[in-house]
Design a protein around this motif. Structure first.
Motif, PDB file in Angstrom:
ATOM      1  N   GLU A   1       0.860  -1.542   0.141  1.00 35.77           N
ATOM      2  CA  GLU A   1       0.025  -0.089  -0.031  1.00 35.77           C
ATOM      3  C   GLU A   1       0.938   1.308  -0.214  1.00 35.77           C
ATOM      4  OE1 GLU A   1      -3.462  -0.681   0.400  1.00 35.77           O
ATOM      5  OE2 GLU A   1      -3.404   1.359   0.524  1.00 35.77           O
ATOM      6  N   PHE A   2       2.141   0.932   1.190  1.00 37.85           N
ATOM      7  CA  PHE A   2       2.986   2.531   0.549  1.00 37.85           C
ATOM      8  C   PHE A   2       4.143   2.192   0.261  1.00 37.85           C
ATOM      9  CE2 PHE A   2      -0.078   3.115   4.198  1.00 37.85           C
ATOM     10  CZ  PHE A   2      -0.336   4.449   4.149  1.00 37.85           C
TER      11      PHE A   2
ATOM     12  N   ASP B   1       5.489   3.271  -2.853  1.00 36.03           N
ATOM     13  CA  ASP B   1       5.041   4.535  -4.141  1.00 36.03           C
ATOM     14  C   ASP B   1       6.260   5.460  -3.023  1.00 36.03           C
ATOM     15  OD1 ASP B   1       4.148   3.029  -5.550  1.00 36.03           O
ATOM     16  OD2 ASP B   1       2.604   4.729  -5.466  1.00 36.03           O
TER      17      ASP B   1
ATOM     18  N   TYR C   1       7.801   8.652  -1.228  1.00 37.69           N
ATOM     19  CA  TYR C   1       7.454   9.424  -0.171  1.00 37.69           C
ATOM     20  C   TYR C   1       5.869   9.315   0.360  1.00 37.69           C
ATOM     21  CZ  TYR C   1      11.959  12.206  -0.215  1.00 37.69           C
ATOM     22  OH  TYR C   1      13.205  12.800  -0.611  1.00 37.69           O
ATOM     23  N   SER C   2       5.147   7.925   0.651  1.00 37.16           N
ATOM     24  CA  SER C   2       3.887   7.596   0.092  1.00 37.16           C
ATOM     25  C   SER C   2       3.383   8.121   1.520  1.00 37.16           C
ATOM     26  CB  SER C   2       4.126   5.908   0.770  1.00 37.16           C
ATOM     27  OG  SER C   2       4.521   5.112   1.372  1.00 37.16           O
ATOM     28  N   VAL C   3       4.271   8.196   3.484  1.00 38.96           N
ATOM     29  CA  VAL C   3       3.334   8.951   4.560  1.00 38.96           C
ATOM     30  C   VAL C   3       3.697  10.340   4.627  1.00 38.96           C
ATOM     31  CG1 VAL C   3       4.576   6.860   4.956  1.00 38.96           C
ATOM     32  CG2 VAL C   3       5.169   9.216   5.843  1.00 38.96           C
ATOM     33  N   CYS C   4       3.828  11.157   3.161  1.00 38.69           N
ATOM     34  CA  CYS C   4       3.979  12.178   3.303  1.00 38.69           C
ATOM     35  C   CYS C   4       2.986  12.893   2.693  1.00 38.69           C
ATOM     36  CB  CYS C   4       4.961  12.837   2.284  1.00 38.69           C
ATOM     37  SG  CYS C   4       7.190  11.738   3.077  1.00 38.69           S
ATOM     38  N   ASP C   5       1.935  12.360   2.226  1.00 38.01           N
ATOM     39  CA  ASP C   5       0.333  13.581   1.333  1.00 38.01           C
ATOM     40  C   ASP C   5       0.249  14.446   2.889  1.00 38.01           C
ATOM     41  OD1 ASP C   5       0.582  11.729  -0.441  1.00 38.01           O
ATOM     42  OD2 ASP C   5      -0.719  10.102  -0.046  1.00 38.01           O
TER      43      ASP C   5
ATOM     44  N   GLY D   1       8.140   6.030   4.385  1.00 37.02           N
ATOM     45  CA  GLY D   1       8.358   5.892   3.057  1.00 37.02           C
ATOM     46  C   GLY D   1       7.323   4.185   3.652  1.00 37.02           C
ATOM     47  N   ALA D   2       7.336   2.943   2.816  1.00 36.54           N
ATOM     48  CA  ALA D   2       7.131   2.061   3.031  1.00 36.54           C
ATOM     49  C   ALA D   2       7.811   1.371   4.216  1.00 36.54           C
ATOM     50  CB  ALA D   2       7.357   1.418   2.663  1.00 36.54           C
TER      51      ALA D   2
END
Ligand SMILES: *Cc1c(COP(=O)(O)O)cnc(C)c1O
Length: 398
Positions: free
Chosen positions: A42-43, A45, A47-51, A273-274
């Protein structure tokens, strides 16, 4: 560019994935929970936690979606500490602590069972080390009462206490559990910050920093928190956090730019991220699994006892064992290796044929393994396999 050569990277596969029992000491506590495996995809990609990074305080620990701020708070509570940051590795957490607590040339006191990364963290921070000896063969117990002498020695030599004292809670060679409270009592009498390296403890067994008098607790997400690499835990008391998590004060001499909200030693943000998502998704599982530590130790004691049935074979370190990591000394298997055409690799071959991996290829006289997280059925299978191999090569089994 040789495209054929490059294309093969897209086909990477794990050689020892599912189907094998992996006894490698560093692998057991880092096996992902199912939830973490999903979170990783799910994460995956960048910088996926930075939205949802907050514009006014753009910092990883301030992010609420996904709930990173809550995670840090809950990990702090779980460890009996005040402030937590997830960093890339246990070694980075040690480096950050040493760098921020010491000045170049200062001493840090460490136990002689410390991991190489403890020494390198000290070296990169510009510090010197004083070592606490261990008891030697076959127990290798850290002589914790000597922290007092070493701290006094540093004071005599430099006129001031060491920048910090570090104890390896459970070491990577023998799996010995050292008395953290005894060391923290000594440290606090001399005003020395106490760093507990919980790389092999926090996340697999209950550890409470407050009860143990810890100022800085460091751990490894990929080793002991069912998380992907790279993840590390840096947990601090409120007081020490003021020093270790000091903010940036640099100002651009032309632009006048400054970054007063950024935590200097973290270089702003760490794991974005991941891997952080995997640590988060596994956390409920980790909170629950530490309660089952007692049974994990029982399994290790069982294997220890079975291995010692083999001629000229003993488990080094403290006994009875209080941890699942062990170092085996087998003069018996070593004698076999001398006459075998595959030399020391025979043991690796025999284990691999039984779908067991993780014992370092080529080793027979001294090798390490970790039973953490194996089922009873798997532990019995591993024990029976070793005994079968010993008997196959004519070693006595009592
Ligand atoms: C494995 C280990 C480390 C290294 O952990 P990283 O997260 O990979 O930096 C440090 N200290 C001890 C005692 C270890 O066993």
């Amino acid at each position: 560019m040789d495209f054929e050569r490059v294309r093969r990277f897209a086909e990477i596969r794990r050689e020892y994935g599912s189907g094998y029992i992996n006894l490698n000491p560093i692998q057991r506590g880092g096996i992902l929970s199912e939830a973490a495996r999903r979170a990783l995809l799910e994460f995956g990609d960048g910088y996926s936690v930075c939205d949802w990074c907050p514009p006014k305080t753009p910092r990883l620990d301030m992010i609420k979606r996904p709930p990173i701020a809550d995670l840090y708070q809950d990990i702090a509570e779980f460890l009996g500490m005040d402030v937590v940051r997830v960093v890339t590795r246990c070694r980075e957490a040690k480096f950050i602590a040493f760098r921020m607590l010491g000045k170049p040339g200062d001493y840090v006191v460490v136990d002689a069972n410390a991991h190489y990364s403890t020494y390198l963290a000290a070296e990169l921070a510009g510090l010197r080390v004083k070592e606490i000896p261990h008891s030697g063969y076959p127990d290798y117990r850290v002589l914790v009462e000597l922290y007092e002498d070493k701290i006094k020695e540093v004071i005599r030599e430099t006129g001031k206490p060491p920048a910090a004292a570090l104890l390896t809670h459970v070491d990577h060679n023998y799996g010995n559990l050292s008395d953290a409270k005894a060391v923290s009592d000594i440290c606090h009498r001399f005003g020395v910050p106490f760093v507990l390296n919980a790389a092999y403890t926090a996340g697999v067994m209950p550890v409470n920093g407050r009860e143990l008098g810890v100022d800085v607790l460091v751990s490894s997400g990929h080793k002991s928190w069912a998380a992907s690499a790279p993840t590390g835990i840096l947990a601090l008391t409120e007081e020490i956090a003021k020093v270790v998590l000091a903010r940036s004060s640099i100002v651009g001499d032309w632009s006048g730019k400054s970054f007063p909200e950024k935590e200097l030693a973290l270089l702003g943000c760490t794991v974005m991220g991941a891997p952080l998502a995997s640590l988060m998704a596994s956390f409920p599982y980790v909170v629950e699994r530490v309660q089952r530590w007692g049974e994990e130790v029982e399994k290790a004691r069982y294997l220890c006892q079975q291995l010692e049935r083999i001629e000229e074979t003993r488990v080094l370190g403290e006994k009875p064992k209080r941890h699942t990591l062990m170092q085996v000394e087998s003069l018996g298997l070593y004698e076999v290796s001398k006459k075998h055409k595959r030399r020391g690799y025979f043991l690796y071959d025999e284990l691999k044929a039984r779908k067991i991996t993780g014992i370092q290829p080529g080793l027979t006289k001294h090798f390490k393994l970790n039973t953490y997280g194996l089922s009873w059925e798997e532990v019995r299978y591993v024990a029976a396999s070793f005994i079968e191999i010993a008997e196959k090569y004519g070693l006595g089994v009592s």
